[in-house]
Design a protein around this motif. Sequence first.
Motif: not given
Length: 451
Positions: A235-237, A251-259
């Motif tokens: 799956p794409p990040a 939170a969006p910023d945490v989600a982007e980092w974790a993905a």
Amino acid sequence: MTDVFGDLVGQGEAVATLRRAAASAATLLRAATLVAAGTGAPAGGGDPDGYDDLDALAEQFDEPGDPDRPGATGDPGATVPPADPTSADPGAGMTHAWIFTGPPGSGRSVAARAFAAALQCVHGTGCGRCPGCHTTLAGTHADVRLVVPEGLSIGVGEMRVLVLRAASTPSGGRWQIVIIEDADRLTEAAGNALLKAVEEPPPRTVFLLCAPSTHPDDVSVTIRSRCRVVPLRQPPAGAVAEVLVRRDGIAPDVAEWAAAAAQGHVGRARRLARDPEARQRRDAVLAVPRRLTGVGAAFDAASALIEAAEAEAAASVAEVDEAERAALQTALGAGGTGRGAAGAMRGAAGQLKDLEKRQKSRATRAQRDALDRALVDLAGFYRDALTMALRAPVAPVHTDTATLAAAGAQKWDAEGSLRRLEAVLECRAAIETNVKPRIAVEAMMLSLWRG
């Protein structure tokens, strides 16, 4: 509320395939009911004309003009209703055996469970609201059996019992479904037992297998040739981050980092975003390149990595192990004061020993899984160093260690970064072939130090 396929991230093509198959399956069930009503045969039982056989029904629902379908005659006249428009394509129809393939984290088991729920859905769509969907996803449906290997392999005894139970008539009148996660762990004898059932499938029984690939090392060619393959992609990040925000409230910023850090692995991304201990373990792994200053340091780093994996595995199985042991002791009469209670416990030593053996196997598997997650993180670091050395226009996997990776890229250049990345991948492959993890990790650390 989303339907049963809502948790399958970034797999639009696979979801479309499974939706068509579920619709085709619902059409086949309706046809079987109508045929049985017209012949006086029971709708859920063994019809003498074979109308409850999935493949026989599927042939009647293929397009009449399709020359490739078995027994195609081009005769539009049929004793069953025409196929549902969603299953007009012969390749989109239902079959009795499926293989879901894809890299770790792509959602193989999620896809299999969602498809099973769609097949058990009273509407035939996987609505996510009916009892069939709810019980299947919760793991409590009477006609859905899930095999999750706790040890390093799935034995022939377990598979024979499963195949025997799968031959029974569905209690709910729809499908008897067997889901085998990590089908690549089937022993040769277990694979032969499964092959017999797949070659001669019981009426209304569906087998859903999950494996990394269709390579003969993962799934035997004979089983593969009798299954329909549903390939899943990484799956794409961005898609993973969107799911973490929407479903888990991260939170969006945490989600982007974790993905990005999880490299598209949905489960690992959720764990990194929500579990501080998981982030600490990851930080310790990514600190390894800085620690490799000599031979002694390399062996120390290997020991630390192995011990961390052992501790993580022990923590993950401790609660389950204790609950299983307590439940077995209670069932065998532990704490009882009646006549024969003491004798019963003395005779239970063999059962307790068998339980301990299963738990040890599960702990070994958990340790290897934890170690593999660490190696994936380490591989991501050296991949970042390689892309930076090549000045490739791609985003780093580990944004928080990008500076360290850039320093490594300048020191090692592209060739040195590639050799280190290959050393990590070779370590993963060695452990998969049952090389002792400590030996494989020590050899890897020495290779990383030497470059």
